[in-house]
Scaffold this motif. Sequence first.
Motif: not given
Length: 308
Positions: A54-60, A126-144
């Motif tokens: 399900a993971v589509r974003h990585l916040v550094v 601030a980080l949780l607010a930034a996470i809330d603002a991330l767009p939902r991305r569809p689960a495209e492609g096959e899993d590794v």
Amino acid sequence: MVTPLDGDVAVCTLRAHTLPARLTGHPRVAVAGPLVTANLGIEEVVRGTLARPAVRHLVVCGPDSRMFHAGQSLLALAAHGTAPDGTIIGAHGHRARLPNLLPSVVAAFRRRIAVHDLRGQDDPAALLAAIDALPRRPAEGEDVPAEELAASEPRLVRLTAAGRVRPIASAGAGCFVVLLDRPAGRIVLRHYADDLASGHELRSHSATALVLAAVAHGLTGDPAHAGYLGGELAKAETALRLGLPYTQDRPLTAPADDPEDDPSGPGPRDPAAGARDPVFSRHDRVAFAPCPAPSPHDLVPSPHRKAP
């Protein structure tokens, strides 16, 4: 730290080791953890994110290391990928190379995971607010495929955790005593000759420094005994840092659970172990351990005793 299985955001907090616990309650955060190194650590981040479909974003976020540059190297991986030998293109990190990751795994990470640069930000709100603002991305492609992730692990041979410290008779003359000087904030490592009236003393707040010094001064040349000293001095350092009772050759315990507080409990293994410097607390009792004979000409003499 792992949280919801359906969370679509992974968080890398770099050097902020306590920050993950303040983020993992968010329903979108699937996993959060620190990152120290620009090689094996980044490999763990890549495998860990791809293993969660399900993971589509990585916040550094959090402070980056000015020595290892792990955060900058992770962002460079997302932007540029790796060279044929696994070196991260454009990375400034120390030994920024990913020798274990298959090219297909690196490609899948770059294709599937959107990496967001919030380095320097360590405010949970601030980080949780930034996470809330991330767009939902569809689960495209096959899993590794799981076999590709497994093939991207280091190839390590598991050995039996067993070994033997040489008996006193064969380990050499003399003994080591480990104490704590709590008022000075120092671990004290004393080496006594066979007569118990002469020897040498080392002091440091660091267990590592004491082990290296003991080897450098010729106090021990036996790898097994050096391993014993490393473990014992690490216990002493932990006790010093956390204010725990310390007794050589005994497990660390909380003050209320200290077996030495029970007068009916077993005492030190050696009758001479009752002697201790008056500056030490009542918990800093000692016991003797075998060690090789010293090389007097290159050792630092104890300020309390004459050199042999």
